[in-house]
Design an enzyme around this catalytic site. Structure first.
Site, PDB file in Angstrom:
ATOM      1  N   GLY A 158     -75.517  24.767  57.342  1.00  0.00           N
ATOM      2  CA  GLY A 158     -75.325  23.456  56.736  1.00  0.00           C
ATOM      3  C   GLY A 158     -75.771  22.343  57.661  1.00  0.00           C
ATOM      4  N   SER A 159     -75.725  21.108  57.151  1.00  0.00           N
ATOM      5  CA  SER A 159     -76.131  19.945  57.937  1.00  0.00           C
ATOM      6  C   SER A 159     -75.364  18.727  57.471  1.00  0.00           C
ATOM      7  CB  SER A 159     -77.643  19.706  57.805  1.00  0.00           C
ATOM      8  OG  SER A 159     -77.979  19.374  56.458  1.00  0.00           O
ATOM      9  N   GLY A 160     -75.621  17.578  58.124  1.00  0.00           N
ATOM     10  CA  GLY A 160     -74.982  16.331  57.729  1.00  0.00           C
ATOM     11  C   GLY A 160     -73.498  16.276  58.032  1.00  0.00           C
ATOM     12  N   SER A 161     -73.015  17.123  58.967  1.00  0.00           N
ATOM     13  CA  SER A 161     -71.589  17.180  59.331  1.00  0.00           C
ATOM     14  C   SER A 161     -70.695  17.601  58.174  1.00  0.00           C
ATOM     15  CB  SER A 161     -71.099  15.834  59.893  1.00  0.00           C
ATOM     16  OG  SER A 161     -71.760  15.532  61.101  1.00  0.00           O
ATOM     17  N   GLY A 163     -68.274  19.707  56.327  1.00  0.00           N
ATOM     18  CA  GLY A 163     -67.319  20.732  56.722  1.00  0.00           C
ATOM     19  C   GLY A 163     -66.997  20.754  58.198  1.00  0.00           C
ATOM     20  N   ARG A 283     -86.401  19.831  61.903  1.00  0.00           N
ATOM     21  CA  ARG A 283     -86.896  18.905  60.882  1.00  0.00           C
ATOM     22  C   ARG A 283     -86.818  17.493  61.420  1.00  0.00           C
ATOM     23  NH1 ARG A 283     -82.130  16.635  59.674  1.00  0.00           N
ATOM     24  NH2 ARG A 283     -80.267  17.943  59.721  1.00  0.00           N
TER      25      ARG A 283
END
Length: 411
Positions: A158-161, A163, A283
């Site tokens: 995952g990404s974007g913090s 969880g 990315r």
């Protein structure tokens, strides 16, 4: 002669439109392939060419790109990341199939698995926080006991913090582990949790293209236990030695992970032991990172990335030396956004380059403790840090909004 096309696998509400416009400036026709085009507002608003397709099905994508090749000269293919980097991996595989420039798909896949990433970095001697991987609540408890509270719990993918949470006590640990194991799935694979030492210290992020560090910016977070960014500043206030240490560790990460093509975004904490790698993202960083790079240094990361994608040579030479900063607008409560005021006045402040809102009045707001809490941002730039900070604060002070809390149950 067939028109040259740039294929974009999925979109991005932060920087997707910037890619579309940059492609057009380069004489390319952008075509977006998406499983759900409605997710990206700019596609409908700008009336861009979009094809609805299952972007998890590589064979279907190959057939669609082959069909498009009958009409267009496909100059390049690239992908975006949302809550995971799967579209980046898929784009890399398409590049390999059609013999186009692109990243190495296995390297991207290794980065997408945060546990595998940690293992490779550790084996290469790159400094990272102490970590364990867990598949159930008992393993989470055991890992935290070995590392010592407080710890960070996050999904292994995952990404974007999304969880990601700081757990200071056994109760907080058990509560968040239950939440992660109970349905907040990032993918269809069985949930795995990364349990990490809480690396404390200032946050820095290195933006890289190929093997060149373009810039290093500083970031500030909102209140714990979440990690929601509140501000970015470029360049970070580092000594020459500190800058070199972060750059050297960044290049070690690239070697360890086999990342030697295109954009990479590496997050650090500067601890008492120096720079510690928090995460390597294979990315380009999301908005407003590319905007800050362009304002501070005159480098258009997105255009230079597309040049690489289509086989041209990129130019990363700095054309100016300014300071740029962004302040995120984050609500302090859940509820319904009633109105927004002062954004036009803020945009008119000299030195403000952009005021952006992600939502409109009458939109319900439910905070999640990650990047989805942002409702907008303000960007400012000037020749000095003190001047940029003053401009940014003046603009933010002009902006106001009203949020009416949701009615309590039973009202």
């Amino acid at each position: 002669m067939a028109q040259r096309a740039l294929i974009l696998v999925e979109g991005h509400n932060g920087i997707g439109l910037l890619y579309v416009k940059a492609a057009q400036r380069l004489g390319l026709h952008p075509i977006t392939l998406s499983a759900d085009p409605a997710r990206y507002d700019y596609l409908a608003a700008e009336r861009r060419e979009v094809i609805r397709i299952d972007t998890d099905n590589l064979d279907s994508l190959i057939r669609e790109c082959s069909r498009l090749h009958a009409t267009y000269d496909i100059a390049g293919i690239t992908g975006f990341s949302g809550e995971d980097e799967s579209a980046c991996v898929t784009a890399g595989k398409l590049c390999r199939h059609f013999e186009l420039p692109g990243p190495n798909p296995p390297s991207i896949e290794r980065c997408c698995d945060k546990f595998s990433q940690r293992q490779l970095l550790t084996e290469a001697g790159v400094p990272v926080p102490a970590y364990r991987v867990a598949a159930n609540a008992r393993e989470v408890e055991s890992a935290a006991a070995q590392i010592g509270l407080p710890v960070i719990l996050k999904p292994a993918e995952g990404s974007g913090s999304v969880g990601v949470r700081l757990c200071r006590t056994a109760d907080e640990l058990a509560e968040h582990a239950t939440r992660l194991l109970g349905g907040q799935r990032i993918s269809e694979s069985p949930p795995r949790i990364l349990v990490e030492e809480f690396a404390q210290g200032p946050y820095y992020c290195a933006e890289i293209m190929g093997d060149e560090v373009i810039g290093i910016y500083a970031g500030e977070f909102g209140p714990q236990p979440h990690f929601v960014f509140r501000e970015f500043t470029l360049p970070a206030q580092l000594t020459k030695d500190e800058h070199k240490r972060i750059a050297d560790v960044s290049l070690s990460c690239l070697r360890a992970l086999g990342l030697n093509w295109g954009p990479t975004n590496i997050e650090f904490r500067w601890t008492k032991h120096g720079p510690i790698v928090i995460e390597v993202n294979p990315r380009l960083g999301g908005a407003p990172g590319p905007q800050l790079i362009q304002l501070a240094y005159g480098i258009d990361q997105i255009t230079e990335h597309i040049k690489l994608v289509i086989g041209d040579e990129s130019n990363l030479r700095r054309r100016r030396s300014h300071t740029a900063a962004a302040r995120f607008l984050v609500p302090d409560r859940d509820g319904t956004l009633d109105w927004i005021r002062g954004d036009n006045q803020a945009a008119a402040v000299s030195g403000v380059s952009e005021v952006k809102w992600y939502i409109e009045p009458k939109t319900p707001i439910v905070r999640k403790g990650d990047y989805r809490d942002w409702i907008g941002y303000v960007i400012a730039t000037s020749p000095s840090l003190s001047q940029t900070e003053a401009i940014l604060q003046r603009a933010v002070d002009l902006i106001d909004c009203s949020i009416t809390p949701f009615p309590a149950l039973g009202e």
